[in-house]
Design a protein around this motif. Structure first.
Motif, PDB file in Angstrom:
ATOM      1  N   LEU A  57       0.629  -1.275   0.044  1.00  0.00           N
ATOM      2  CA  LEU A  57      -0.177   0.064   0.017  1.00  0.00           C
ATOM      3  C   LEU A  57       0.804   1.025  -0.051  1.00  0.00           C
ATOM      4  O   LEU A  57       1.929   1.338   0.629  1.00  0.00           O
ATOM      5  N   VAL A  97       0.749   5.636   0.226  1.00  0.00           N
ATOM      6  CA  VAL A  97       0.005   6.708   0.590  1.00  0.00           C
ATOM      7  C   VAL A  97       0.657   7.972  -0.166  1.00  0.00           C
ATOM      8  O   VAL A  97       1.852   8.091  -0.084  1.00  0.00           O
ATOM      9  N   THR A 134       3.835  -0.964   3.679  1.00  0.00           N
ATOM     10  CA  THR A 134       3.366   0.454   3.349  1.00  0.00           C
ATOM     11  C   THR A 134       4.494   1.458   3.074  1.00  0.00           C
ATOM     12  O   THR A 134       5.744   1.197   3.428  1.00  0.00           O
ATOM     13  N   VAL A 146      -3.337   5.205  -1.949  1.00  0.00           N
ATOM     14  CA  VAL A 146      -4.367   6.185  -1.330  1.00  0.00           C
ATOM     15  C   VAL A 146      -3.821   7.482  -1.580  1.00  0.00           C
ATOM     16  O   VAL A 146      -2.643   7.912  -1.523  1.00  0.00           O
ATOM     17  N   MET A 170      -4.179  11.555  -0.436  1.00  0.00           N
ATOM     18  CA  MET A 170      -4.883  12.285   0.737  1.00  0.00           C
ATOM     19  C   MET A 170      -4.243  13.213   1.060  1.00  0.00           C
ATOM     20  O   MET A 170      -2.965  13.515   0.684  1.00  0.00           O
ATOM     21  N   ASP A 182      -8.928  14.913   5.550  1.00  0.00           N
ATOM     22  CA  ASP A 182      -9.354  13.515   5.264  1.00  0.00           C
ATOM     23  C   ASP A 182      -8.748  12.358   6.366  1.00  0.00           C
ATOM     24  O   ASP A 182      -7.408  12.295   6.543  1.00  0.00           O
ATOM     25  N   ILE A 196      -8.710   4.595   6.091  1.00  0.00           N
ATOM     26  CA  ILE A 196      -7.941   3.823   5.070  1.00  0.00           C
ATOM     27  C   ILE A 196      -8.375   2.300   5.173  1.00  0.00           C
ATOM     28  O   ILE A 196      -8.584   1.671   4.226  1.00  0.00           O
ATOM     29  N   PHE A 242     -11.322   1.528   3.302  1.00  0.00           N
ATOM     30  CA  PHE A 242     -10.881   1.494   2.000  1.00  0.00           C
ATOM     31  C   PHE A 242     -10.411   0.243   1.427  1.00  0.00           C
ATOM     32  O   PHE A 242     -10.639  -0.252   0.337  1.00  0.00           O
ATOM     33  N   TRP A 278     -11.555  -2.542  -1.390  1.00  0.00           N
ATOM     34  CA  TRP A 278     -10.847  -2.738  -2.475  1.00  0.00           C
ATOM     35  C   TRP A 278     -10.331  -4.416  -2.340  1.00  0.00           C
ATOM     36  O   TRP A 278     -10.606  -4.899  -3.525  1.00  0.00           O
ATOM     37  N   TYR A 330     -13.696   5.820  -3.030  1.00  0.00           N
ATOM     38  CA  TYR A 330     -13.540   7.115  -2.631  1.00  0.00           C
ATOM     39  C   TYR A 330     -14.276   7.590  -1.384  1.00  0.00           C
ATOM     40  O   TYR A 330     -15.201   6.881  -1.118  1.00  0.00           O
ATOM     41  N   ARG A 349      -9.101   8.917  -1.837  1.00  0.00           N
ATOM     42  CA  ARG A 349      -9.514   7.643  -2.384  1.00  0.00           C
ATOM     43  C   ARG A 349      -8.373   6.765  -2.347  1.00  0.00           C
ATOM     44  O   ARG A 349      -7.251   6.925  -2.251  1.00  0.00           O
ATOM     45  N   LEU A 350      -8.903   5.515  -2.396  1.00  0.00           N
ATOM     46  CA  LEU A 350      -7.704   4.379  -2.775  1.00  0.00           C
ATOM     47  C   LEU A 350      -7.919   4.049  -4.232  1.00  0.00           C
ATOM     48  O   LEU A 350      -9.142   3.844  -4.863  1.00  0.00           O
TER      49      LEU A 350
END
Ligand code: UDP
Ligand code: MG
Length: 318
Positions: A5, A7, A36, A91, A93, A99, A104, A107, A111, A119, A159-160
């Motif tokens: 993931l 961000v 991450t 993601v 943001m 936000d 998350i 999201f 997903w 979103y 959003r993701l």
């Protein structure tokens, strides 16, 4: 192999909130059970803010910093970020804590259900003036009528995106990036998750009404050619009215003669038509300017530096 993931956070002079933001974000990320990365895209911030970004990176191995060569605006900063992440889910943001990072995990859950774009849908706008709320809702309504794709209302950049959604966005070459429209345009299964948008935690919003107006123009011109047709219909309407008025004048003159009045009506018609023509020229100009800018095919942004996550060698700066 665990899923990854990333961000992406565009940052423009956010010294006041950045530290708090990162703490909250890192707290959430450590619990989501994925590999991450946090990519801060420095959109030409001042030295203080940049230093803070680098100190975050020195302390936290998951932080990467992308420095743009100057301030390009949030939309471009987001695109630059998307170009530089390689993750199964990304993601986007804001850094001002409007936000909530706590969203998350929700999201991610959507997903995993198979949605490519998840979103955040704002159900309430706290801390924003009545006027801003009103203009925002009026804008969404006009956009809804004009645009060819359905753009969800009360949805921002938060959003993701799945890997293929990111690839699709990166494949769009246009310079005028009205992101909200582009997210919708790429298609794929999409889903909204409702949340309450908090007021900015600290620092100042960079938005002014002038920005908002330009943003609205950007949105309309990138997603609709309808304003270009206005001239045609206005022309038809005024010619019809002029024809009817002409017929009326003819009959009246035949019946009652002509005592030569009409200066005021004449000047009104001249000014009105002049105004309509200028507005139509202006509308054509808005599209023409964008065509011109696109046709130059300039790069979207330039990088000053890219400091990937956990790479110690590029960590030493003067
Ligand atoms: N931002 C940016 N470049 C700019 C203006 C803003 O990268 O030229 C970033 C800013 O640092 C923040 C996000 O975009 O992370 C949202 O900005 P802001 O809060 O000013 O916008 P608003 O939330 O009021 O729409
Ligand atoms: Mg904000």
């Amino acid at each position: 192999m665990s899923e990854s993931l990333a961000v992406v956070v565009p940052v423009y002079n956010e010294t006041a909130v950045l530290e708090a933001f990162h703490q909250r974000l890192a707290g959430v990320l450590s619990e989501c059970g994925m590999a991450t990365q946090v990519l801060y895209v420095d959109d030409g911030s001042d030295a203080d803010c940049l230093e803070l970004l680098h100190s975050l990176r020195a302390r936290d191995p998951q932080v990467a910093v992308l420095e743009l060569s100057r301030n390009f605006g949030r939309e471009v900063a987001l695109s630059a970020g998307l170009d530089h992440v390689d993750a199964d889910a990304v993601v986007l943001m804001d850094a001002d804590l409007q936000d909530p990072p706590e969203l998350i995990p929700r999201f991610i859950a959507e997903w995993r259900e198979g949605y490519d774009v998840v979103y955040g849908e704002r159900i309430e706008r706290q801390g924003e003036s009545v006027l801003k709320r009103f203009t925002a809702s009026a804008f969404y309504r006009v956009m809804g009528y004009l645009s060819d794709v359905e753009i969800p209302r009360n949805v921002g950049d938060f959003r993701l995106l799945s890997r293929r959604a990111v690839a699709a966005l990166n494949a769009l070459p246009e310079r005028h990036r009205y992101m909200k429209g582009l997210y919708a345009w790429i298609g794929f299964p999409q889903k909204g998750v409702e949340y309450v948008r908090a007021p900015r935690a600290a620092g100042e919003s960079k938005w002014t009404y002038w920005h908002l107006w330009n943003f609205a123009l950007e949105g309309i011109t990138s997603f609709s050619a309808a304003p270009l047709k206005i001239a045609t219909y206005l022309g038809l309407l005024t010619s019809t009215l002029a024809f009817l008025y002409g017929a009326f004048m003819l009959v009246r003159t035949l019946l009652y003669g002509n005592p030569v009045p009409g200066y005021p009506s004449l000047i009104i018609v001249v000014l009105f038509l002049g105004g309509v023509q200028l507005i139509c020229l202006g509308i054509i100009g808005e599209y023409l300017a964008r065509t011109y800018q696109e046709s130059k095919g300039r790069a979207l942004y330039f990088l000053k530096a890219y400091h990937p996550a956990g790479d110690v060698t590029s960590q030493q700066r003067d």
